[in-house]
Scaffold this motif. Structure first.
Motif, PDB file in Angstrom:
ATOM      1  N   THR A   1       0.884  -1.127  -0.006  1.00  0.00           N
ATOM      2  CA  THR A   1      -0.060   0.011  -0.011  1.00  0.00           C
ATOM      3  C   THR A   1       0.950   1.331  -0.089  1.00  0.00           C
ATOM      4  O   THR A   1       0.731   2.204  -0.722  1.00  0.00           O
ATOM      5  N   LYS A   2       1.937   1.250   0.726  1.00  0.00           N
ATOM      6  CA  LYS A   2       2.765   2.666   0.999  1.00  0.00           C
ATOM      7  C   LYS A   2       3.668   2.616  -0.577  1.00  0.00           C
ATOM      8  O   LYS A   2       3.496   3.627  -1.055  1.00  0.00           O
ATOM      9  N   GLN A   3       3.980   1.509  -1.035  1.00  0.00           N
ATOM     10  CA  GLN A   3       4.656   1.678  -2.284  1.00  0.00           C
ATOM     11  C   GLN A   3       3.762   2.136  -3.599  1.00  0.00           C
ATOM     12  O   GLN A   3       4.033   2.858  -4.304  1.00  0.00           O
ATOM     13  N   ALA A   4       2.546   1.690  -3.461  1.00  0.00           N
ATOM     14  CA  ALA A   4       1.508   2.352  -4.399  1.00  0.00           C
ATOM     15  C   ALA A   4       1.305   3.652  -4.258  1.00  0.00           C
ATOM     16  O   ALA A   4       1.212   4.350  -5.259  1.00  0.00           O
ATOM     17  N   PHE A   5       1.424   4.103  -3.027  1.00  0.00           N
ATOM     18  CA  PHE A   5       1.230   5.575  -2.960  1.00  0.00           C
ATOM     19  C   PHE A   5       2.450   6.194  -3.430  1.00  0.00           C
ATOM     20  O   PHE A   5       2.353   7.463  -4.115  1.00  0.00           O
ATOM     21  N   GLU A   6       3.721   5.571  -3.303  1.00  0.00           N
ATOM     22  CA  GLU A   6       4.956   6.068  -3.823  1.00  0.00           C
ATOM     23  C   GLU A   6       4.831   6.379  -5.313  1.00  0.00           C
ATOM     24  O   GLU A   6       5.386   7.375  -5.978  1.00  0.00           O
ATOM     25  N   THR A   7       4.251   5.323  -6.136  1.00  0.00           N
ATOM     26  CA  THR A   7       4.367   5.609  -7.512  1.00  0.00           C
ATOM     27  C   THR A   7       3.411   6.838  -8.076  1.00  0.00           C
ATOM     28  O   THR A   7       3.695   7.549  -8.698  1.00  0.00           O
ATOM     29  N   VAL A   8       2.151   6.723  -7.305  1.00  0.00           N
ATOM     30  CA  VAL A   8       1.535   7.840  -7.471  1.00  0.00           C
ATOM     31  C   VAL A   8       1.827   9.440  -7.274  1.00  0.00           C
ATOM     32  O   VAL A   8       2.026  10.455  -7.724  1.00  0.00           O
ATOM     33  N   LEU A   9       2.536   9.447  -5.906  1.00  0.00           N
ATOM     34  CA  LEU A   9       3.196  10.602  -5.496  1.00  0.00           C
ATOM     35  C   LEU A   9       4.443  11.075  -6.576  1.00  0.00           C
ATOM     36  O   LEU A   9       4.315  12.199  -6.971  1.00  0.00           O
ATOM     37  N   VAL A  10       5.225  10.365  -7.042  1.00  0.00           N
ATOM     38  CA  VAL A  10       6.263  10.405  -7.705  1.00  0.00           C
ATOM     39  C   VAL A  10       5.874  10.903  -9.390  1.00  0.00           C
ATOM     40  O   VAL A  10       6.065  11.897  -9.856  1.00  0.00           O
ATOM     41  N   LYS A  11       4.793   9.984  -9.764  1.00  0.00           N
ATOM     42  CA  LYS A  11       4.619  10.158 -11.214  1.00  0.00           C
ATOM     43  C   LYS A  11       3.862  11.265 -11.435  1.00  0.00           C
ATOM     44  O   LYS A  11       3.676  11.795 -12.627  1.00  0.00           O
ATOM     45  N   ASN A  12       2.616  11.178 -10.591  1.00  0.00           N
ATOM     46  CA  ASN A  12       1.517  12.275 -11.033  1.00  0.00           C
ATOM     47  C   ASN A  12       1.774  13.593 -10.339  1.00  0.00           C
ATOM     48  O   ASN A  12       1.224  14.737 -10.713  1.00  0.00           O
ATOM     49  N   LEU A  13       2.819  13.771  -9.251  1.00  0.00           N
ATOM     50  CA  LEU A  13       2.834  15.115  -8.741  1.00  0.00           C
ATOM     51  C   LEU A  13       4.587  15.601  -8.762  1.00  0.00           C
ATOM     52  O   LEU A  13       4.805  16.327  -9.560  1.00  0.00           O
ATOM     53  N   VAL A  14       5.432  14.682  -8.018  1.00  0.00           N
ATOM     54  CA  VAL A  14       6.561  15.337  -7.992  1.00  0.00           C
ATOM     55  C   VAL A  14       7.500  15.409  -9.502  1.00  0.00           C
ATOM     56  O   VAL A  14       7.816  16.595  -9.699  1.00  0.00           O
ATOM     57  N   THR A  15       7.401  14.575 -10.180  1.00  0.00           N
ATOM     58  CA  THR A  15       8.315  14.567 -11.454  1.00  0.00           C
ATOM     59  C   THR A  15       7.468  15.455 -12.313  1.00  0.00           C
ATOM     60  O   THR A  15       7.954  16.428 -13.091  1.00  0.00           O
ATOM     61  N   HIS A  16       5.998  15.354 -12.712  1.00  0.00           N
ATOM     62  CA  HIS A  16       5.575  16.054 -13.714  1.00  0.00           C
ATOM     63  C   HIS A  16       5.509  17.877 -13.104  1.00  0.00           C
ATOM     64  O   HIS A  16       5.287  18.550 -13.981  1.00  0.00           O
TER      65      HIS A  16
END
Length: 412
Positions: A349-364
């Motif tokens: 669950t935590k790692q799924a949040f990390e994917t959303v966090l990085v791909k949808n917010l931090v990187t873009h």
């Protein structure tokens, strides 16, 4: 002879020492195979549950379709959210371009991997396990541009380049390629060509293949797999090493109750499905090299004895028990299974949040605010809040790391 033994002991001592520093913050970096969040989940669960260390934090940075150059471009921005001091990298599957090897493929891969390693150093990462690309399963890899066996040769060339760079820069090397392809033919010989540990497409591994990847990285990180030893004296009291404590309770002879803060790695139940981590165990050395919870028995008189651990009973010869058996390997159901599954689900669950966090917010969002200080300040505040939310999820995972009480009974 003495010199040879001394060298062996020195090598063993070096290998047993993890390269993870105190307060390790581990970034697991790679392409879509990393973004599957399987080998990264196994690594994080192992680091939390099996090492006996409470100072390790993990964040996965997988990105579908990425090559080493892609991560080099986002490295500074994305890692700033987590501030790792340890990293694992796994690139090459896409860098090989899904065609036969050519010198320009190797040159581009080397250039980009060098950029990644330089960026990690610049970001303050102290220890790196440079991972090779894995391999493909020729029975399932159906790219029209290249047969599976030919692409494995390409990936082997990239493996060698990754290993050379690791050696040149004094970094650890995770030989994912050989770990995977070493197990594949043995597994297929036993379970049939339809067994697909590298996934239905031949290169996005199923859990069985992902466990092989985790094995390669955990070895590169320096873990020797000694999870502790529990000793039962059928005529006396029991003892245990660090991470396990024998309880001072009155029990029948040959029985101990143990409280363990250091867990063995636990596996799925199915011994034949590629969707189960257990299915690959006979064809690799995960248990032998990384997962040894040893039981030793003293003062046995009978030639055999039964060992009851949790719900299961196994019979062993006296000499086996005196030398020590690996409970994690000998028992396919353990008293740790439920706690381990709960922890792994929370990590997922935590790692799924990390994917959303990085791909949808931090990187873009990394290009926003470049010319507007107010926007930049707002983005900085948002990143702080996101980091705080991630820390909260990490804390929720750690709440599940509770001691497990279990009983071992030896009957002559």
């Amino acid at each position: 002879m003495r010199l040879f033994l001394a060298l062996l002991l020195a090598t063993a001592a070096l290998r047993a020492e993890s390269i993870l520093p105190a307060n390790a913050r581990v970034a697991v970096i790679g392409d879509s195979i990393t973004e599957q969040k399987l080998y990264s989940k196994y690594i994080e669960t192992y680091l939390l549950a099996c090492t006996g260390r409470s100072d390790i934090h993990v964040f996965q940075f997988g990105w579908s379709g990425e090559r080493a150059g892609g991560f080099a471009a986002r490295l500074e921005n994305d890692l700033a959210l987590f501030k790792p001091n340890v990293a694992t990298t796994c690139y090459g599957m896409n860098d090989g371009s899904y065609k036969p090897y050519a010198p320009e493929i190797g040159a581009e891969y080397e250039k980009n991997l060098r950029a990644v390693l330089a960026g990690l150093k610049q970001a303050g990462v102290q220890a790196v396990a440079v991972g090779s690309p894995g391999g493909v399963d020729p029975d399932f890899f159906n790219r029209p541009t290249v047969p599976g066996a030919v692409y494995n040769d390409n990936l082997a060339q990239l493996r060698d380049l990754a290993q050379q760079l690791a050696k040149e820069q004094g970094l650890a090397f995770a030989n994912v390629h050989d770990t995977m392809l070493g197990a594949l033919p043995k597994a297929k010989a036993a379970l049939g060509r339809e067994y697909a540990p590298f996934g239905a497409d031949g290169f996005h591994p199923a859990p069985a293949g992902q466990l092989l990847m985790a094995e390669a990285f955990l070895k590169a990180l320096g873990f020797d797999g000694d999870l502790g030893t529990i000793t039962v004296d059928v005529k006396g009291t029991g003892t245990a090493t660090e991470g396990h404590q024998v309880q001072p309770v009155r029990l029948p002879p040959g029985t101990v109750q143990v409280v363990s803060t250091r867990w063995p790695f636990c596996f799925d139940a199915d011994p034949k499905s590629a969707g189960s981590t257990r299915s690959i165990l006979p064809f690799t050395r995960f248990n032998e090299d990384l997962n040894r919870l040893t039981l030793k028995v003293r003062n046995l008189e009978a030639p055999k004895a039964k060992v009851r651990w949790g719900e299961q009973v196994r019979e062993f010869r006296r000499e086996q028990l005196e030398a020590g058996i690996n409970l994690a390997a000998e028992f396919d159901r353990t008293p740790f299974d439920a706690a381990f599954a709960g922890l792994m689900n929370a990590v997922a669950t935590k790692q799924a949040f990390e994917t959303v966090l990085v791909k949808n917010l931090v990187t873009h969002m990394r290009h926003l605010g470049a010319e507007d200080p107010k926007v930049a300040a707002a983005l900085a505040k948002l990143k702080q809040r996101l980091a705080a939310e991630h820390a909260k999820q990490d804390a929720n995972v750690r709440k599940l790391l509770q001691p497990v009480t279990h009983t071992i009974r030896v009957e002559e």
